[in-house]
Design a protein around this motif. Structure first.
Motif, PDB file in Angstrom:
ATOM      1  N   ASN A 156       0.807  -1.214   0.000  1.00 55.43           N
ATOM      2  CA  ASN A 156       0.000   0.000   0.000  1.00 55.43           C
ATOM      3  C   ASN A 156       0.842   1.268   0.000  1.00 55.43           C
ATOM      4  O   ASN A 156       0.498   2.246  -0.660  1.00 55.43           O
ATOM      5  N   GLY A 160       0.711   4.158  -2.785  1.00 59.58           N
ATOM      6  CA  GLY A 160       0.475   5.583  -2.544  1.00 59.58           C
ATOM      7  C   GLY A 160       1.549   6.446  -3.184  1.00 59.58           C
ATOM      8  O   GLY A 160       1.263   7.487  -3.787  1.00 59.58           O
ATOM      9  N   HIS A 177      -6.150  13.725  -1.570  1.00 60.39           N
ATOM     10  CA  HIS A 177      -6.308  12.276  -1.434  1.00 60.39           C
ATOM     11  C   HIS A 177      -7.621  12.028  -0.714  1.00 60.39           C
ATOM     12  O   HIS A 177      -7.868  12.578   0.360  1.00 60.39           O
ATOM     13  N   SER A 179      -9.642   9.226   1.105  1.00 62.87           N
ATOM     14  CA  SER A 179      -9.272   7.953   1.727  1.00 62.87           C
ATOM     15  C   SER A 179     -10.427   7.358   2.510  1.00 62.87           C
ATOM     16  O   SER A 179     -11.341   8.065   2.943  1.00 62.87           O
ATOM     17  N   ALA A 188      -4.265  -0.350   4.491  1.00 64.37           N
ATOM     18  CA  ALA A 188      -4.550   0.558   3.384  1.00 64.37           C
ATOM     19  C   ALA A 188      -4.200   1.995   3.759  1.00 64.37           C
ATOM     20  O   ALA A 188      -3.966   2.840   2.888  1.00 64.37           O
ATOM     21  N   ARG A 191      -1.319   3.859   2.174  1.00 62.28           N
ATOM     22  CA  ARG A 191      -1.424   4.587   0.909  1.00 62.28           C
ATOM     23  C   ARG A 191      -1.369   6.073   1.198  1.00 62.28           C
ATOM     24  O   ARG A 191      -0.736   6.840   0.481  1.00 62.28           O
ATOM     25  N   SER A 192      -2.045   6.435   2.247  1.00 65.63           N
ATOM     26  CA  SER A 192      -2.091   7.827   2.653  1.00 65.63           C
ATOM     27  C   SER A 192      -0.709   8.298   3.115  1.00 65.63           C
ATOM     28  O   SER A 192      -0.301   9.428   2.822  1.00 65.63           O
ATOM     29  N   GLU A 210     -11.365  12.073   4.470  1.00 67.71           N
ATOM     30  CA  GLU A 210     -11.753  10.687   4.744  1.00 67.71           C
ATOM     31  C   GLU A 210     -13.257  10.491   4.596  1.00 67.71           C
ATOM     32  O   GLU A 210     -14.024  11.347   4.998  1.00 67.71           O
ATOM     33  N   SER A 242      -9.018   6.340  -3.148  1.00 61.95           N
ATOM     34  CA  SER A 242      -8.637   5.076  -2.519  1.00 61.95           C
ATOM     35  C   SER A 242      -9.261   3.849  -3.176  1.00 61.95           C
ATOM     36  O   SER A 242      -8.942   2.730  -2.820  1.00 61.95           O
ATOM     37  N   ASN A 243     -10.162   4.057  -4.102  1.00 60.84           N
ATOM     38  CA  ASN A 243     -10.643   2.912  -4.892  1.00 60.84           C
ATOM     39  C   ASN A 243     -11.209   3.407  -6.215  1.00 60.84           C
ATOM     40  O   ASN A 243     -11.450   4.605  -6.394  1.00 60.84           O
ATOM     41  N   TYR A 270      -7.588   3.167  -7.332  1.00 59.23           N
ATOM     42  CA  TYR A 270      -6.867   2.073  -6.690  1.00 59.23           C
ATOM     43  C   TYR A 270      -7.684   0.803  -6.811  1.00 59.23           C
ATOM     44  O   TYR A 270      -8.896   0.843  -6.629  1.00 59.23           O
TER      45      TYR A 270
END
Lengths: 329, 329
Positions: A156, A160, A177, A179, A188, A191-192, A210, A242-243, A270
């Motif tokens: 991850n 990122g 980002h 997340s 995960a 990634r951040s 988030e 994030s996805n 992602y």
DNA sequence: CTGAAAGCGCTTACAG
DNA sequence: CTGAAAGCGCTTACAG
């Protein structure tokens, strides 16, 4: 339905002998082996796995606990877990936690109830404590619970970094980002970390938002973007999502609001799961998780744990990810 | 790991009594019930389901056999099956046949091996014969094997009619239906019947092309269209596709070959599964199968069969479909 | 090379 | 209201 007794009687041997033939003991003479196999065939006998499980103290079943098997990513992961299980003589019991703590807990109890020999845990709501009373095999996906419980995940952090570097390479100056919840102690989250570090190293300003819910639907993400993200977009020229569903929702939002992608806004996702691979317009730029490898590792490693295979002691593993360049960056 | 014996000893009663407390027998006195529950709590006792299964001759597990759990349609179907199972005290054992006859057969043997109490069969390669030797509960999805095996399906015939009528209403004169293999005796074939009949009734010329493989990937469908379908498209102004991925592949093909959709070519799909619901451009016009209802019915009916519930004797059911109008017609 | 017997951890008539 | 005993269908020391 014939039992081992019926086979023994039909073949004129003891049930011990039938059991030995079934389990390929070498000490059986050819003639009795043949007799027994004949009887098995004639009677259409199939050994009772429940009885076998009780005496051998193994069910040959692996529990797979995930949030939602209809989620594009997990449905593929399960497929590879199941195929690997099948190839190794195991079956899988599928459990959707639906992000419900109670369910997660009750599913873990399958271990104590001997329903399963081990658990692959891909759902992460309950805390470390709940695992303390368990001394049976558990392996997690994308989460490090503690030293004793091995995990499998993709890299991850590098994911990122790759995503962020790509946006920067493409000329982005002000990054965002989006997340999943960073409270859940999921791997995960790295990634951040990769995102932050890369921004700092390159003197690029950044921001992180988030989302809390785990309902990974288009509708949820779209309204989340409208309510929580849109007001920041003006100052942003690149977003690491994030996805991929989220990335697609953002793409559609931009389309609907005349923000041209990738000219004014670059988007990277992602997963590279099925949805993304089918989608032709846009081709979402994304970080590919090696879903097949992840599924296979989860399964082979839980089996090693169950069978306590000392030859293969490295149960935690991180596997490499890959940048897939599409048309959104 | 404590057994019923340990609980009995700790509580100072017989194992029979512990068993009765566990199973909520009414005849137990309050005081012993309390003693036993206390011991259960103190020892963190969980009954062994394998042992229970052996004596009760039921595993409380349902086998679910499908071609591929990563397929958008099946992944959702499984989710609803699993949720319903969970609500009724059952768990599901997931099996991907991957369109392999051998696997299908071996999975059916789970019934004879007592691994499962019943099977939901969504994979249809093996023939009727294979089911003859089975006298245990099986329910099928979208396939009528014989009188003895109940099925659940959506109203495929009406789905075919609705789709075809819609294309005709939109002005199409020369229709094409791209179907899965019609040899497999799937109830899905009735879509094709509905298509044909509706064309005939409306004096519309038609054509049917079958694909044989069950690999429901975009790439497969796209190259199938290039190789087997494209040469007919010139004479066609409307296509009824047997699933949404196929419909999307055809849409993309048209896009790539400057056939404007829906002006020159109208396209309607089937399923309305997750992929279709997420996809925003185009919004595929399609026939929605009520996946949740199908999953619930499959599960509740197999449970009725397992428990031989005489109050609910109608095990085969057909549920209604719905036209979802998008932008491709 | 083969068999009698104990055991896996529950449930369930049977008896009191 | 409670318990001793048999049984579910296998496997596995132990013995020969």
């Amino acid at each position: 339905m014939p039992s081992i007794k019926d086979v023994a009687k039909h073949a004129g041997v003891s049930i011990t002998t039938v059991s030995r033939v079934m389990n390929n003991f070498p000490s059986i003479s050819e003639s009795t082996r043949k007799k027994v196999f004949d009887s098995i065939r004639v009677l259409d006998y199939h050994p009772d796995y429940i009885a076998r499980s009780l005496s051998k103290k193994q069910s040959l079943i692996i529990g797979v606990i995930i949030p939602d098997c209809s989620h594009v990513f997990f449905s593929e992961l399960i497929k590879h877990i199941e195929m690997t299980a099948q190839n190794n003589g195991y079956k899988i019991l599928l459990c959707n936690s639906l992000d419900d703590k109670e369910k997660e807990l009750s599913y873990i109890n399958m271990l104590k109830e001997k329903r399963v020999d081990g658990i692959i845990m891909g759902s992460h709501l309950i805390n470390t404590e709940a695992y303390k009373s368990i001394d049976k095999p558990v392996i997690t996906f994308d989460r490090c619970i503690d030293d004793k419980i091995p995990y499998i995940g993709s890299d991850n952090f590098t994911g990122g970094v790759l995503a962020t570097k790509h946006l920067i390479d493409k000329g982005c100056k002000r990054l965002l980002h989006i997340s999943g919840s960073l409270k859940l102690a999921s791997l995960a989250n790295k990634r951040s970390d990769g995102f932050k570090l890369t921004c700092l190293e390159n003197n690029v300003s950044y921001q992180i938002i988030e989302y809390q819910h785990a309902h990974l639907t288009f509708e949820y993400f779209y309204s989340f973007i409208e309510q929580e993200v849109s007001r920041f977009l003006e100052d942003i020229d690149g977003v690491f999502c994030s996805n991929d569903i989220l990335a697609y929702a953002l793409y559609v939002y931009c389309l609907n609001h005349n923000i041209s992608v990738p000219d004014k806004m670059k988007i990277i996702g992602y997963d590279y799961s099925q949805f993304t691979r089918i989608l032709q317009n846009p081709k979402i730029t994304t970080i590919a998780q090696p879903i097949q490898v992840l599924g296979e590792l989860l399964c082979t490693n839980i089996i090693h744990l169950i069978e306590d295979d000392p030859a293969t002691k490295i149960y935690s593993q991180i596997v490499a990810v890959e940048l897939i360049e599409g048309t959104t960056t």
